[in-house]
Motif scaffolding. Structure first.
Motif, PDB file in Angstrom:
ATOM      1  N   LYS A   1       0.471  -0.859   0.002  1.00  0.00           N
ATOM      2  CA  LYS A   1       0.674   0.575   0.222  1.00  0.00           C
ATOM      3  C   LYS A   1       0.757   1.467   0.042  1.00  0.00           C
ATOM      4  O   LYS A   1       0.838   2.361  -0.765  1.00  0.00           O
ATOM      5  CB  LYS A   1      -0.729   0.011   1.478  1.00  0.00           C
ATOM      6  N   LEU A   2       1.835   1.473   0.862  1.00  0.00           N
ATOM      7  CA  LEU A   2       2.721   1.955   0.551  1.00  0.00           C
ATOM      8  C   LEU A   2       3.491   2.013  -0.876  1.00  0.00           C
ATOM      9  O   LEU A   2       3.468   3.823  -0.893  1.00  0.00           O
ATOM     10  CB  LEU A   2       3.416   2.219   2.047  1.00  0.00           C
ATOM     11  N   LYS A   3       3.904   1.885  -1.331  1.00  0.00           N
ATOM     12  CA  LYS A   3       4.461   1.553  -2.532  1.00  0.00           C
ATOM     13  C   LYS A   3       3.634   2.328  -3.130  1.00  0.00           C
ATOM     14  O   LYS A   3       4.032   3.235  -3.985  1.00  0.00           O
ATOM     15  CB  LYS A   3       5.085   0.143  -3.006  1.00  0.00           C
ATOM     16  N   ALA A   4       2.570   1.908  -3.088  1.00  0.00           N
ATOM     17  CA  ALA A   4       1.782   1.974  -4.604  1.00  0.00           C
ATOM     18  C   ALA A   4       1.300   3.798  -3.822  1.00  0.00           C
ATOM     19  O   ALA A   4       1.044   5.037  -5.045  1.00  0.00           O
ATOM     20  CB  ALA A   4       0.028   1.486  -3.863  1.00  0.00           C
TER      21      ALA A   4
ATOM     22  N   THR B   1       2.115   5.344  -7.054  1.00  0.00           N
ATOM     23  CA  THR B   1       0.602   6.016  -8.512  1.00  0.00           C
ATOM     24  C   THR B   1      -0.447   7.111  -7.292  1.00  0.00           C
ATOM     25  O   THR B   1      -1.297   6.553  -6.774  1.00  0.00           O
ATOM     26  CB  THR B   1      -0.544   4.971  -8.265  1.00  0.00           C
ATOM     27  N   PRO B   2      -0.230   7.832  -7.067  1.00  0.00           N
ATOM     28  CA  PRO B   2      -0.651   8.714  -6.066  1.00  0.00           C
ATOM     29  C   PRO B   2      -1.960   8.921  -6.617  1.00  0.00           C
ATOM     30  O   PRO B   2      -2.455   9.325  -7.983  1.00  0.00           O
ATOM     31  CB  PRO B   2       0.788  10.372  -5.697  1.00  0.00           C
ATOM     32  N   GLY B   3      -2.445   9.615  -5.604  1.00  0.00           N
ATOM     33  CA  GLY B   3      -3.702  10.330  -5.832  1.00  0.00           C
ATOM     34  C   GLY B   3      -5.262   8.984  -5.697  1.00  0.00           C
ATOM     35  O   GLY B   3      -6.040   9.531  -6.346  1.00  0.00           O
ATOM     36  N   ARG B   4      -4.792   8.129  -6.126  1.00  0.00           N
ATOM     37  CA  ARG B   4      -5.494   6.893  -6.078  1.00  0.00           C
ATOM     38  C   ARG B   4      -6.640   6.610  -4.056  1.00  0.00           C
ATOM     39  O   ARG B   4      -5.031   6.807  -3.325  1.00  0.00           O
ATOM     40  CB  ARG B   4      -5.400   5.746  -5.880  1.00  0.00           C
ATOM     41  N   ARG B   5      -7.124   6.426  -3.712  1.00  0.00           N
ATOM     42  CA  ARG B   5      -7.750   6.054  -2.582  1.00  0.00           C
ATOM     43  C   ARG B   5      -6.413   4.267  -2.083  1.00  0.00           C
ATOM     44  O   ARG B   5      -6.561   3.583  -2.561  1.00  0.00           O
ATOM     45  CB  ARG B   5      -9.168   5.829  -2.193  1.00  0.00           C
ATOM     46  N   ILE B   6      -5.772   5.081  -1.508  1.00  0.00           N
ATOM     47  CA  ILE B   6      -5.123   3.230  -0.748  1.00  0.00           C
ATOM     48  C   ILE B   6      -5.658   3.115   0.882  1.00  0.00           C
ATOM     49  O   ILE B   6      -5.711   3.435   1.865  1.00  0.00           O
ATOM     50  CB  ILE B   6      -3.162   4.065  -0.169  1.00  0.00           C
ATOM     51  N   SER B   7      -6.667   1.688   0.899  1.00  0.00           N
ATOM     52  CA  SER B   7      -7.329   1.304   2.041  1.00  0.00           C
ATOM     53  C   SER B   7      -6.323   0.508   2.707  1.00  0.00           C
ATOM     54  O   SER B   7      -5.209  -0.046   2.374  1.00  0.00           O
ATOM     55  CB  SER B   7      -8.217   0.548   0.869  1.00  0.00           C
ATOM     56  N   GLY B   8      -6.893   0.406   4.284  1.00  0.00           N
ATOM     57  CA  GLY B   8      -6.374  -0.560   4.971  1.00  0.00           C
ATOM     58  C   GLY B   8      -4.823   0.254   5.559  1.00  0.00           C
ATOM     59  O   GLY B   8      -4.514  -0.172   6.487  1.00  0.00           O
ATOM     60  N   ILE B   9      -5.019   1.766   5.709  1.00  0.00           N
ATOM     61  CA  ILE B   9      -4.260   2.653   6.506  1.00  0.00           C
ATOM     62  C   ILE B   9      -4.671   3.646   7.115  1.00  0.00           C
ATOM     63  O   ILE B   9      -5.818   4.164   7.289  1.00  0.00           O
ATOM     64  CB  ILE B   9      -3.569   3.540   5.434  1.00  0.00           C
ATOM     65  N   PRO B  10      -4.487   3.206   8.695  1.00  0.00           N
ATOM     66  CA  PRO B  10      -5.457   4.079   9.602  1.00  0.00           C
ATOM     67  C   PRO B  10      -5.100   4.955   9.897  1.00  0.00           C
ATOM     68  O   PRO B  10      -4.442   5.715   9.033  1.00  0.00           O
ATOM     69  CB  PRO B  10      -5.055   2.910  11.556  1.00  0.00           C
ATOM     70  N   PHE B  11      -6.327   6.082   9.956  1.00  0.00           N
ATOM     71  CA  PHE B  11      -6.263   7.212   9.805  1.00  0.00           C
ATOM     72  C   PHE B  11      -5.893   7.730   8.714  1.00  0.00           C
ATOM     73  O   PHE B  11      -6.088   9.592   8.938  1.00  0.00           O
ATOM     74  CB  PHE B  11      -5.199   8.170  11.203  1.00  0.00           C
TER      75      PHE B  11
ATOM     76  N   GLY C   1      -8.664   7.668   4.019  1.00  0.00           N
ATOM     77  CA  GLY C   1      -8.980   9.141   3.602  1.00  0.00           C
ATOM     78  C   GLY C   1      -8.637  10.216   2.585  1.00  0.00           C
ATOM     79  O   GLY C   1      -8.754  10.911   2.411  1.00  0.00           O
ATOM     80  N   LYS C   2      -7.409  10.129   2.726  1.00  0.00           N
ATOM     81  CA  LYS C   2      -7.002  11.621   2.633  1.00  0.00           C
ATOM     82  C   LYS C   2      -5.836  11.337   1.754  1.00  0.00           C
ATOM     83  O   LYS C   2      -4.964  12.340   1.001  1.00  0.00           O
ATOM     84  CB  LYS C   2      -6.093  11.833   4.162  1.00  0.00           C
ATOM     85  N   THR C   3      -5.524  10.514   0.996  1.00  0.00           N
ATOM     86  CA  THR C   3      -4.392   9.599  -0.094  1.00  0.00           C
ATOM     87  C   THR C   3      -5.654  10.245  -1.649  1.00  0.00           C
ATOM     88  O   THR C   3      -5.391  10.363  -2.232  1.00  0.00           O
ATOM     89  CB  THR C   3      -4.852   8.363  -0.115  1.00  0.00           C
ATOM     90  N   GLU C   4      -6.669  10.335  -1.602  1.00  0.00           N
ATOM     91  CA  GLU C   4      -7.494  10.396  -3.292  1.00  0.00           C
ATOM     92  C   GLU C   4      -7.371  11.929  -3.558  1.00  0.00           C
ATOM     93  O   GLU C   4      -8.441  12.068  -3.610  1.00  0.00           O
ATOM     94  CB  GLU C   4      -8.992   9.829  -2.745  1.00  0.00           C
ATOM     95  N   ILE C   5      -6.217  12.835  -3.724  1.00  0.00           N
ATOM     96  CA  ILE C   5      -6.389  13.684  -3.354  1.00  0.00           C
ATOM     97  C   ILE C   5      -7.235  14.247  -4.917  1.00  0.00           C
ATOM     98  O   ILE C   5      -7.851  15.473  -4.615  1.00  0.00           O
ATOM     99  CB  ILE C   5      -5.819  14.750  -3.879  1.00  0.00           C
TER     100      ILE C   5
END
Length: 319
Positions: A167-170, A174-184, A187-191
């Protein structure tokens, strides 16, 4: 794995690319400093839309592929890490100068310089910083040119935490997508999504990269009126080849703070063309602090420079 341990591991993984306070002036990781900006761009006159840049950022695969391409090349890598105390004074250094060759189809690694000084290792030989191990996994394992020289890095790509590392590599490639499964943070990765898009401005410029390549610079930057806790990614700058629209560089500035985690990271990644146009990494810089409950704060800077690329010789041939 108990909840406390899981929280610590997750936050440690995030530290590989994400302090209160202003940007830390260490390696000054900024792709913009590698290009000469000619002018702001009216993208309409260039027959481009904002969505063209967004689509390219989200769907691009060549940026990560550049790291995989290294397997086919001989090259020299210089890796520097500095660790810091609470007053931001250097208290540890790691320096590697490594020559990677391919002889008779097999990779040959020669450590030209291999130095550790200061507070960088535990008594068991493993590195003090989890940041080093996670950074190693995200960038270095593609060609085994690691910071850790095999010490304390076994199993980095396996086990219970492999999914979180993916997930961190993604998040980096591949920034800008929602990366589910990272607490807190998820919801802030899907810019570019409908919830977060309102918090960002877009800026465009035209320039020259590496003294010769005409490029566009697409900057996604947090609006000044936005509250700090509304966003995690404060700025993301991407450099596009004007002719091919391939990504040549990326700068990410991430900051976030709540009762569970406090981090501030700036990271820059640069590519260039070799051997008839194939993209390969030339520089990575990272500077960051992070702090979570029940664990020692980590402060570190990285500088990775890769040069002298030479294509893999034919099978059975000498380098």
């Amino acid at each position: 794995m108990n909840n406390k341990k899981a929280l610590i591991i997750l936050c440690l993984l995030l530290s590989a690319f994400t302090t209160k306070a202003q940007q830390i002036q260490r390696f000054n990781p900024d792709t913009i400093r590698t290009i000469v900006i000619d002018s702001a761009v009216n993208i309409v006159s260039h027959r481009l839309r904002v969505q063209d840049f967004i689509d390219a950022v989200v769907s691009d695969t060549s940026f990560y592929k550049a790291f995989q391409n290294m397997k086919r090349y001989a090259f020299t890598a210089e890796n520097r890490i500095y660790t810091y105390d609470k007053k931001n004074k250097v208290n540890g250094k790691i320096y590697r100068k490594i020559r990677h060759d391919i002889v008779d189809g097999k990779r040959q690694t020669t450590y030209l310089i291999n130095q550790d000084t200061g507070a960088v290792k535990k008594k068991n030989g493993k590195y003090e910083l989890y940041t080093v191990e996670m950074f190693d996994y995200i960038f270095m394992n593609a060609y085994n040119s690691d910071f850790t020289s095999g010490v304390g890095s076994s199993g980095v790509g396996k086990g219970k935490n492999a999914g979180y590392k993916a997930k961190l590599k993604a998040l980096v490639f591949t920034p800008g997508r929602r990366i589910s499964g990272i607490p807190f943070i998820s919801g802030k990765t899907e810019i570019f999504g409908p919830e977060l898009r309102q918090y960002y401005n877009y800026e465009f410029a035209r320039g020259t990269y590496m003294d010769s390549i005409p490029v566009y610079r697409f900057k996604v930057i947090r609006k000044p009126s936005t509250a700090d806790d509304d966003t995690m990614i404060k700025e993301m700058t991407t450099i596009f080849d004007m002719n091919t629209f391939q990504i040549l560089g990326r700068y990410i500035d991430m900051k976030f703070s709540n009762m569970f985690v406090d981090f501030n990271v700036q990271m820059n990644i640069e590519l260039n063309r070799f051997n008839g146009g194939e993209l390969l990494p030339t520089k990575i810089t990272y500077q960051g602090n992070w702090d979570i409950p029940f664990h020692k704060e980590e402060r570190a800077s990285f500088l990775i420079v890769q040069k002298d690329y030479a294509p893999r010789p034919p099978e059975g041939g000498a380098k």
